[in-house]
Design a protein around this motif. Sequence first.
Motif, PDB file in Angstrom:
ATOM      1  N   GLU A  59       6.323 -12.758  -0.037  1.00  0.00           N
ATOM      2  CA  GLU A  59       5.164 -11.411   0.880  1.00  0.00           C
ATOM      3  C   GLU A  59       4.836 -10.188  -0.121  1.00  0.00           C
ATOM      4  O   GLU A  59       4.021  -9.014  -0.050  1.00  0.00           O
ATOM      5  N   GLN A  60       6.220  -9.754  -0.558  1.00  0.00           N
ATOM      6  CA  GLN A  60       6.735  -8.570  -1.129  1.00  0.00           C
ATOM      7  C   GLN A  60       6.153  -8.735  -2.382  1.00  0.00           C
ATOM      8  O   GLN A  60       7.077  -9.083  -3.169  1.00  0.00           O
ATOM      9  N   THR A  61       5.467  -7.943  -2.720  1.00  0.00           N
ATOM     10  CA  THR A  61       5.034  -7.382  -4.431  1.00  0.00           C
ATOM     11  C   THR A  61       4.896  -6.508  -4.733  1.00  0.00           C
ATOM     12  O   THR A  61       4.450  -5.986  -3.794  1.00  0.00           O
ATOM     13  N   ILE A  62       4.749  -6.239  -5.791  1.00  0.00           N
ATOM     14  CA  ILE A  62       3.929  -5.267  -6.516  1.00  0.00           C
ATOM     15  C   ILE A  62       3.602  -5.033  -7.795  1.00  0.00           C
ATOM     16  O   ILE A  62       3.466  -6.423  -8.489  1.00  0.00           O
ATOM     17  N   LYS A  63       2.746  -4.917  -7.611  1.00  0.00           N
ATOM     18  CA  LYS A  63       2.079  -4.515  -9.087  1.00  0.00           C
ATOM     19  C   LYS A  63       1.587  -3.677  -9.548  1.00  0.00           C
ATOM     20  O   LYS A  63       1.620  -2.599 -10.008  1.00  0.00           O
ATOM     21  N   ILE A  64       2.047  -4.141 -11.660  1.00  0.00           N
ATOM     22  CA  ILE A  64       2.153  -2.929 -12.722  1.00  0.00           C
ATOM     23  C   ILE A  64       1.222  -3.111 -13.408  1.00  0.00           C
ATOM     24  O   ILE A  64       1.220  -4.503 -13.981  1.00  0.00           O
ATOM     25  N   ASN A  65       0.224  -2.483 -13.937  1.00  0.00           N
ATOM     26  CA  ASN A  65      -0.649  -2.920 -14.841  1.00  0.00           C
ATOM     27  C   ASN A  65      -1.228  -4.680 -14.784  1.00  0.00           C
ATOM     28  O   ASN A  65      -1.410  -5.040 -15.640  1.00  0.00           O
ATOM     29  N   ALA A  66      -2.322  -4.072 -13.749  1.00  0.00           N
ATOM     30  CA  ALA A  66      -2.495  -5.950 -13.403  1.00  0.00           C
ATOM     31  C   ALA A  66      -1.831  -7.114 -12.934  1.00  0.00           C
ATOM     32  O   ALA A  66      -1.943  -8.040 -13.347  1.00  0.00           O
ATOM     33  N   LYS A  67      -0.595  -6.780 -13.325  1.00  0.00           N
ATOM     34  CA  LYS A  67       0.702  -7.831 -12.968  1.00  0.00           C
ATOM     35  C   LYS A  67       1.125  -8.081 -11.483  1.00  0.00           C
ATOM     36  O   LYS A  67       2.038  -7.246 -11.500  1.00  0.00           O
ATOM     37  N   LYS A  68       1.447  -8.900 -11.309  1.00  0.00           N
ATOM     38  CA  LYS A  68       1.528  -9.054  -9.884  1.00  0.00           C
ATOM     39  C   LYS A  68       3.070  -9.954  -9.890  1.00  0.00           C
ATOM     40  O   LYS A  68       3.309 -10.754 -11.046  1.00  0.00           O
ATOM     41  N   TYR A  69       4.221  -9.136  -9.211  1.00  0.00           N
ATOM     42  CA  TYR A  69       5.873  -9.244  -9.384  1.00  0.00           C
ATOM     43  C   TYR A  69       6.398  -9.788  -7.972  1.00  0.00           C
ATOM     44  O   TYR A  69       6.201  -9.162  -6.830  1.00  0.00           O
ATOM     45  N   TYR A  70       6.705 -10.840  -7.607  1.00  0.00           N
ATOM     46  CA  TYR A  70       7.280 -11.386  -6.505  1.00  0.00           C
ATOM     47  C   TYR A  70       9.042 -11.216  -6.176  1.00  0.00           C
ATOM     48  O   TYR A  70       9.585 -11.003  -6.888  1.00  0.00           O
ATOM     49  N   PHE A  71       8.738  -9.971  -4.880  1.00  0.00           N
ATOM     50  CA  PHE A  71      10.742  -9.583  -4.818  1.00  0.00           C
ATOM     51  C   PHE A  71      11.632 -11.950  -4.220  1.00  0.00           C
ATOM     52  O   PHE A  71      10.729 -11.937  -3.451  1.00  0.00           O
ATOM     53  N   SER A  72      12.097 -11.725  -4.609  1.00  0.00           N
ATOM     54  CA  SER A  72      13.006 -12.646  -4.089  1.00  0.00           C
ATOM     55  C   SER A  72      14.697 -12.287  -3.960  1.00  0.00           C
ATOM     56  O   SER A  72      15.507 -11.831  -4.555  1.00  0.00           O
ATOM     57  N   ASP A  73      15.411 -12.347  -2.348  1.00  0.00           N
ATOM     58  CA  ASP A  73      16.035 -12.316  -1.913  1.00  0.00           C
ATOM     59  C   ASP A  73      17.014 -12.841  -2.939  1.00  0.00           C
ATOM     60  O   ASP A  73      18.406 -12.148  -2.710  1.00  0.00           O
ATOM     61  N   GLU A  74      17.049 -13.743  -2.687  1.00  0.00           N
ATOM     62  CA  GLU A  74      18.286 -14.831  -3.091  1.00  0.00           C
ATOM     63  C   GLU A  74      18.196 -14.578  -4.981  1.00  0.00           C
ATOM     64  O   GLU A  74      19.706 -14.374  -5.167  1.00  0.00           O
ATOM     65  N   MET A  75      17.400 -14.028  -5.768  1.00  0.00           N
ATOM     66  CA  MET A  75      17.609 -13.567  -6.702  1.00  0.00           C
ATOM     67  C   MET A  75      18.406 -12.396  -6.885  1.00  0.00           C
ATOM     68  O   MET A  75      19.181 -11.727  -8.068  1.00  0.00           O
TER      69      MET A  75
END
Length: 55
Positions: free
Chosen positions: A37-53
């Motif tokens: 659910e932790q996401t950021i949006k840069i230039n209309a592209k969504k990025y998802y956060f993974s603790d494991e990664m």
Amino acid sequence: MNREYILNYINRFNYKSNKYINFYLPGYYEEEIYGSEQTIKINAKKYYFSDEMFV
């Protein structure tokens, strides 16, 4: 504090740096398979956060 600052202004940093800086944000990926659910949006592209990664 630094994390919040960077994430709040990431779109501005990306815009101002143009093609000269490619930002790498450890733990954030384009793939939605991480189901975060932790996401950021840069230039209309969504990025998802993974603790494991991140680790």
